[in-house]
Design a protein around this motif. Structure first.
Motif, PDB file in Angstrom:
ATOM      1  N   ASP A   1      26.720  36.183  33.443  1.00  7.75           N
ATOM      2  CA  ASP A   1      25.362  35.687  33.679  1.00  7.75           C
ATOM      3  C   ASP A   1      24.275  36.451  32.934  1.00  7.75           C
ATOM      4  O   ASP A   1      23.160  35.987  32.838  1.00  7.75           O
ATOM      5  CB  ASP A   1      25.046  35.678  35.178  1.00  7.75           C
TER       6      ASP A   1
ATOM      7  N   VAL B   1      31.570  37.320  36.600  1.00  8.09           N
ATOM      8  CA  VAL B   1      30.594  36.244  36.416  1.00  8.09           C
ATOM      9  C   VAL B   1      29.767  36.560  35.183  1.00  8.09           C
ATOM     10  O   VAL B   1      29.081  37.578  35.137  1.00  8.09           O
ATOM     11  CB  VAL B   1      29.672  36.084  37.648  1.00  8.09           C
TER      12      VAL B   1
ATOM     13  N   PHE C   1      33.889  33.268  35.948  1.00 13.21           N
ATOM     14  CA  PHE C   1      32.882  32.213  35.910  1.00 13.21           C
ATOM     15  C   PHE C   1      32.069  32.359  34.630  1.00 13.21           C
ATOM     16  O   PHE C   1      31.445  33.391  34.392  1.00 13.21           O
ATOM     17  CB  PHE C   1      31.993  32.295  37.150  1.00 13.21           C
ATOM     18  N   GLU C   2      32.074  31.329  33.840  1.00 11.79           N
ATOM     19  CA  GLU C   2      31.435  31.343  32.527  1.00 11.79           C
ATOM     20  C   GLU C   2      29.908  31.283  32.615  1.00 11.79           C
ATOM     21  O   GLU C   2      29.348  30.889  33.643  1.00 11.79           O
ATOM     22  CB  GLU C   2      31.945  30.161  31.701  1.00 11.79           C
TER      23      GLU C   2
ATOM     24  N   ASN D   1      30.728  29.796  45.685  1.00 12.64           N
ATOM     25  CA  ASN D   1      32.153  29.537  45.537  1.00 12.64           C
ATOM     26  C   ASN D   1      32.978  30.074  46.705  1.00 12.64           C
ATOM     27  O   ASN D   1      34.210  30.089  46.645  1.00 12.64           O
ATOM     28  CB  ASN D   1      32.656  30.091  44.205  1.00 12.64           C
TER      29      ASN D   1
ATOM     30  N   GLN E   1      26.895  29.055  34.886  1.00 13.64           N
ATOM     31  CA  GLN E   1      27.262  28.662  36.247  1.00 13.64           C
ATOM     32  C   GLN E   1      26.331  29.262  37.293  1.00 13.64           C
ATOM     33  O   GLN E   1      26.429  28.915  38.468  1.00 13.64           O
ATOM     34  CB  GLN E   1      28.714  29.039  36.524  1.00 13.64           C
TER      35      GLN E   1
ATOM     36  N   VAL F   1      26.743  32.716  42.396  1.00 10.71           N
ATOM     37  CA  VAL F   1      28.065  32.155  42.089  1.00 10.71           C
ATOM     38  C   VAL F   1      29.087  32.595  43.131  1.00 10.71           C
ATOM     39  O   VAL F   1      29.890  31.785  43.609  1.00 10.71           O
ATOM     40  CB  VAL F   1      28.512  32.565  40.662  1.00 10.71           C
TER      41      VAL F   1
END
Length: 145
Positions: A64, A62, A94-95, A108, A98, A104
């Protein structure tokens, strides 16, 4: 046994575990943010010759921490992680934008009560509130898993 002992016993294929015992448990999910995924990727590629990832579905990256890469070096590090994920079939990438890593993962559905989760982040134990066993791990440990 308490909840954690029950989770670890199940994940290790034992009927019971006890404090002080060494437990080898199946890890259900490895969680890394953009900074840690870059470090873990480097350890995996540079220090673990001929290593392979047995189940890429149990890994999540992720992005972040570096929401918008402030330098070319930071942007290249994120691109390197994306290429690593593609090479090894890691689809849970995950970019930036998000959300924070743990939100996240939760949003998800990559967690479940009773799972064993390891993350390269000091906030990883938060999944304990959801009924999972979760703890942090260092870059070399994550690469070895």
């Amino acid at each position: 046994m308490n909840m954690i002992e029950k989770i670890l016993a199940k994940a290790s294929g034992k009927k019971a575990v006890a404090p002080g015992e060494v437990v080898v448990a199946k890890v259900d999910l490895m969680v890394m943010h953009d900074l840690s995924s870059n470090f873990v990727m480097k350890v995996f590629e540079n220090e673990m010759e001929a290593a392979s990832i047995s189940d890429p579905s149990r890994i999540a990256f992720v992005f972040d921490h570096v929401f918008s890469a402030p330098t070319q070096q930071a942007a290249e590090a994120l691109a390197d992680v994306r290429r690593f994920a593609a090479r090894h079939g890691i689809k849970n990438v995950f970019e930036s934008g998000q959300g924070s890593v743990h939100h996240v993962i939760i949003e998800n559905g990559l967690w479940a009560p009773g799972q064993v989760m390891i993350g390269c982040d000091s906030h990883t134990p938060i999944y304990g509130a959801l009924g999972a066993f979760a703890t942090g791990g260092g870059n070399n440990s994550m690469a070895a898993l």
